[in-house]
Enzyme design. Structure first.
Site, PDB file in Angstrom:
ATOM      1  N   TRP A 151       0.827  -1.220   0.000  1.00 20.25           N
ATOM      2  CA  TRP A 151       0.000   0.000   0.000  1.00 20.25           C
ATOM      3  C   TRP A 151       0.859   1.266   0.000  1.00 20.25           C
ATOM      4  O   TRP A 151       0.489   2.286  -0.563  1.00 20.25           O
ATOM      5  CB  TRP A 151      -0.967   0.009   1.182  1.00 20.25           C
ATOM      6  CG  TRP A 151      -2.273  -0.640   0.836  1.00 20.25           C
ATOM      7  CD1 TRP A 151      -2.620  -1.943   1.049  1.00 20.25           C
ATOM      8  CD2 TRP A 151      -3.401  -0.035   0.185  1.00 20.25           C
ATOM      9  NE1 TRP A 151      -3.887  -2.177   0.563  1.00 20.25           N
ATOM     10  CE2 TRP A 151      -4.394  -1.029   0.034  1.00 20.25           C
ATOM     11  CE3 TRP A 151      -3.662   1.256  -0.301  1.00 20.25           C
ATOM     12  CZ2 TRP A 151      -5.627  -0.778  -0.560  1.00 20.25           C
ATOM     13  CZ3 TRP A 151      -4.906   1.504  -0.899  1.00 20.25           C
ATOM     14  CH2 TRP A 151      -5.868   0.501  -1.025  1.00 20.25           C
TER      15      TRP A 151
ATOM     16  N   GLN B 234       2.743   5.867  -3.148  1.00 24.75           N
ATOM     17  CA  GLN B 234       3.915   6.498  -3.763  1.00 24.75           C
ATOM     18  C   GLN B 234       3.697   6.644  -5.282  1.00 24.75           C
ATOM     19  O   GLN B 234       3.904   7.726  -5.842  1.00 24.75           O
ATOM     20  CB  GLN B 234       5.130   5.599  -3.465  1.00 24.75           C
ATOM     21  CG  GLN B 234       6.456   6.089  -3.935  1.00 24.75           C
ATOM     22  CD  GLN B 234       7.058   7.150  -3.035  1.00 24.75           C
ATOM     23  OE1 GLN B 234       6.984   8.320  -3.350  1.00 24.75           O
ATOM     24  NE2 GLN B 234       7.679   6.748  -1.934  1.00 24.75           N
TER      25      GLN B 234
ATOM     26  N   GLY C   5      -8.793   4.648  -0.171  1.00 19.39           N
ATOM     27  CA  GLY C   5      -7.580   4.476   0.634  1.00 19.39           C
ATOM     28  C   GLY C   5      -7.616   3.112   1.315  1.00 19.39           C
ATOM     29  O   GLY C   5      -8.644   2.430   1.315  1.00 19.39           O
TER      30      GLY C   5
ATOM     31  N   HIS D  53     -16.656   1.608  -0.954  1.00 20.62           N
ATOM     32  CA  HIS D  53     -15.694   0.530  -0.818  1.00 20.62           C
ATOM     33  C   HIS D  53     -15.966  -0.072   0.560  1.00 20.62           C
ATOM     34  O   HIS D  53     -16.040   0.671   1.542  1.00 20.62           O
ATOM     35  CB  HIS D  53     -14.264   1.072  -0.749  1.00 20.62           C
ATOM     36  CG  HIS D  53     -13.614   1.389  -2.055  1.00 20.62           C
ATOM     37  ND1 HIS D  53     -13.916   2.497  -2.784  1.00 20.62           N
ATOM     38  CD2 HIS D  53     -12.630   0.741  -2.742  1.00 20.62           C
ATOM     39  CE1 HIS D  53     -13.146   2.518  -3.871  1.00 20.62           C
ATOM     40  NE2 HIS D  53     -12.367   1.467  -3.871  1.00 20.62           N
TER      41      HIS D  53
ATOM     42  N   GLU E 205     -12.921  -4.659   1.990  1.00 20.18           N
ATOM     43  CA  GLU E 205     -11.648  -4.943   1.292  1.00 20.18           C
ATOM     44  C   GLU E 205     -10.632  -5.249   2.389  1.00 20.18           C
ATOM     45  O   GLU E 205      -9.663  -4.523   2.590  1.00 20.18           O
ATOM     46  CB  GLU E 205     -11.220  -3.720   0.466  1.00 20.18           C
ATOM     47  CG  GLU E 205     -10.046  -3.970  -0.476  1.00 20.18           C
ATOM     48  CD  GLU E 205      -9.571  -2.689  -1.180  1.00 20.18           C
ATOM     49  OE1 GLU E 205     -10.070  -1.597  -0.842  1.00 20.18           O
ATOM     50  OE2 GLU E 205      -8.679  -2.790  -2.039  1.00 20.18           O
TER      51      GLU E 205
ATOM     52  N   HIS F 240     -15.677  -4.114  -3.789  1.00 22.44           N
ATOM     53  CA  HIS F 240     -14.960  -5.310  -3.332  1.00 22.44           C
ATOM     54  C   HIS F 240     -15.848  -6.294  -2.564  1.00 22.44           C
ATOM     55  O   HIS F 240     -16.104  -7.376  -3.030  1.00 22.44           O
ATOM     56  CB  HIS F 240     -13.714  -4.970  -2.508  1.00 22.44           C
ATOM     57  CG  HIS F 240     -12.692  -4.216  -3.285  1.00 22.44           C
ATOM     58  ND1 HIS F 240     -11.995  -4.796  -4.313  1.00 22.44           N
ATOM     59  CD2 HIS F 240     -12.282  -2.931  -3.217  1.00 22.44           C
ATOM     60  CE1 HIS F 240     -11.177  -3.898  -4.844  1.00 22.44           C
ATOM     61  NE2 HIS F 240     -11.335  -2.757  -4.205  1.00 22.44           N
TER      62      HIS F 240
HETATM   63 ZN   LIG Z   1     -11.118   0.829  -5.500  1.00 19.45          ZN
END
Ligand SMILES: [Zn+2]
Ligand SMILES: *[C@@H]1O[C@H](CO)[C@@H](O)[C@H](O)[C@H]1NC(C)=O
Ligand SMILES: *[C@@H]1O[C@H](CO)[C@@H](O)[C@H](O)[C@H]1NC(C)=O
Ligand SMILES: *[C@@H]1O[C@H](CO)[C@@H](O)[C@H](O)[C@H]1NC(C)=O
Ligand SMILES: *[C@@H]1O[C@H](CO)[C@@H](O)[C@H](O)[C@H]1NC(C)=O
Ligand SMILES: *[C@@H]1O[C@H](CO)[C@@H](O)[C@H](O)[C@H]1NC(C)=O
Length: 517
Positions: free
Chosen positions: A211, A216, A333, A363, A366, A391
């Site tokens: 992650w 990055q 995130g 989301h 996940e 997800h």
């Molecule tokens: Zn996503």
């Protein structure tokens, strides 16, 4: 007889090692014996049970026409051949499997298949990074700096940019290219923009490491994509790449960051929304069978509760000003490290309080952290009337949530490659959505951040779902249901949805006929 006796002895030994009474052992053994005619199960019952199972899976109720049945038979043979090969791509890491998938006949068929919509993709990772490096970084006024931790940043500016804190001085890329081996430099940029590496298991030992690299890479792309002229071209190019992969519509999870001009001036979010509108219009004028794109405004789940209230209000404004293109709201995130949905309950209640409807596309699930606050996100998403669940990887571990989702007809957006690269599962045959698929749970297939994973469009994820999650069970009927689902569960208005499904079915029939040639 010898073989049978031998087998009987071994069975008896094995059963008696369970410390059972000798009489009981024999009783048990009799019921195990496949050759005992009295205890032979009725083959018709067996057949009926097998049919029942097939009818429950995704696509189990789809009735194929004659041509489709022919293609289904062909597809079955192709699939069987690939499954019998020694290296089975869904069982391998995608970075190693990709070259095999590229050569797969099943994959090539899936590329040609009309796939309807991509409902779960993010704004910074829709375009293959080659285009960013080969096209965008070659434009005038592109500066680069090298960060202390071995990464790079880009910016476009008409004058020398001020130094950034942990980065070298900014160098004009055009002059740097004159001094360096351009191929090597460009390849290093490409590596910075994706997670792709030769040995992912060594490089990314756990979720936190992968992650971190993910975020990055996002920052590397950020300076390029938020340059206003690039922002528009990027969107156009992303539609083009999805369209070339036979997708007709996309819903983009978009951070809508402020874009900047060459003199450093910033544009607001409304500018980005108008830019999306313009690009959609320009693209659909050129490719009329592409029906467009809608935006799901996303913010990072690291926000605090007060900030969340103001961004939800901003989302409501965008929804009011851009009703045709704005679909709703979501958080993004790393879910495990961010605030759970329940933490944002005040903010999420604002629309209801104001009497407006702001659709949510959360989301959720996940995660592998069963039983934690984060693991509660799927239920909270449903309680806040989410339109879909991004997800839902943890769904099979929550029977009540699963039933509720089914009752509310809320689909999960399954993104197999993303889940593998981000280390929730390694062998995709063990992906939890395989169970949901077998139960006919409402679902769509999507690609999350294809560019970061070295993939593109939707076809790679369809391949993984069809081969890995579905195994020999999933068929052309499964695929047909999945592509129809992508429009059914989209945020399009009922009228547009109906038109889109009609158009998709025309494309589908053409695909079936052409694939039989
Ligand atoms: Zn996503
Ligand atoms: C870069 O992309 C833009 C817009 O998509 C196109 O007009 C231009 O010709 C491309 N430039 C290069 C160097 O490929
Ligand atoms: C640049 O690097 C590539 C790859 O390492 C190499 O094949 C190529 O010959 C180099 N080009 C020049 C001009 O040195
Ligand atoms: C990122 O680019 C820099 C500069 O070219 C390079 O030194 C570094 O190895 C690259 N990072 C990766 C992960 O390849
Ligand atoms: C939330 O973040 C903002 C901006 O960083 C800060 O001003 C505010 O005090 C924070 N609020 C809470 C409740 O932490
Ligand atoms: C969710 O929808 C139900 C039924 O339409 C409604 O009663 C409820 O208030 C909604 N909840 C929220 C938080 O919007």
């Amino acid at each position: 007889m010898f073989v049978k006796d031998n087998l009987l002895n071994r069975l008896a030994m094995c059963v008696s090692s369970w410390r059972m009474q000798p009489g009981l052992t024999w009783l048990l053994l009799l019921s195990f014996m496949p050759w005992g005619t009295d205890s032979m199960p009725d083959p018709r019952q067996r057949e009926a049970l097998m049919e029942q199972e097939v009818s429950r899976e995704v696509g189990g109720r789809v009735v194929l026409n004659e041509k489709e049945k022919l293609l289904d038979g062909k597809l079955y043979q192709m699939k069987r051949q690939e499954m019998e090969a020694p290296d089975f791509p869904p069982a391998m890491h995608f970075f190693k499997a990709k070259a095999l998938i590229d050569r797969s006949p099943v994959f090539r068929l899936l590329q040609k298949m009309p796939k309807g919509a991509a409902l779960h993709v993010h704004d910074f990772s829709m375009v293959g990074v080659d285009w960013l490096v080969k096209n965008v970084t070659y434009r005038e006024n592109c500066y680069v700096c090298f960060t202390d931790d071995g990464s790079v940043r880009f910016v476009f500016l008409s004058t020398q940019p001020k130094a950034a804190p942990t980065c070298s001085v900014w160098v004009l890329l055009k002059s740097l290219r004159k001094k360096h081996n351009t191929t090597e430099l460009d390849n290093s940029f490409i590596r910075n923009l994706t997670l792709v590496t030769e040995d992912p298991d060594i490089e990314y030992p756990n979720q936190d490491v992968v992650w971190k690299r993910f975020e990055q890479a996002f920052l590397v792309a950020f300076g390029l994509v938020t340059y206003a002229p690039v922002f528009k071209d990027y969107l156009y190019e992303s539609f083009r790449q999805f369209y070339m992969d036979n997708t007709m519509y996309v819903e983009i999870r978009a951070l809508l960051p402020l874009t900047y001009e060459l003199d450093g001036r910033l544009n607001d979010r409304e500018w980005s929304m108008r830019a999306c509108q313009d690009v959609v219009q320009r693209f659909t004028a050129r490719y009329p069978d592409f029906i467009g794109a809608r935006i799901i405004f996303t913010v990072h789940r690291g926000l605090n509760a007060t900030q969340a209230v103001s961004v939800v209000k901003e989302a409501i404004m965008l929804q009011r000003n851009f009703p045709d293109i704005m679909a709703g709201f979501d958080f993004v995130g790393h879910e495990d490290n961010g605030n759970p949905l329940w933490y944002f309950k005040e903010a999420l209640g604002v629309p209801e309080e104001l009497g407006v409807h702001l659709p949510y596309f959360f989301h959720a699930g996940e995660t592998n952290l069963e039983g934690t606050a984060v693991d509660q996100n799927m239920m909270d998403a449903l309680l806040f009337n989410t339109s879909r669940i991004g997800h839902g990887f943890a769904m099979p571990r929550h029977p009540v949530v699963k039933e509720l989702a089914r009752k509310m007809d809320v689909a999960v957006e399954v993104c197999p490659i993303s889940n593998q690269v981000l280390k929730l599962v390694s062998d995709l045959r063990n992906h939890p959505a395989a169970m949901l698929m077998a139960e006919g749970h409402p679902m769509v297939i999507s690609s999350d951040d294809p560019a970061l994973f070295g993939a593109s469009g939707l076809s790679y994820d369809y391949y993984q779902a069809f081969m890995g999650l579905g195994g020999m069970t999933s068929s052309l009927a499964t695929l047909k249901e999945l592509v129809l689902n992508s429009l059914r569960y989209s945020s399009l208005s009922p009228t547009l949805k109906e038109k889109a499904i009609e158009a998709l079915l025309v494309k589908w029939d053409k695909f079936v006929s052409e694939s039989l040639l």
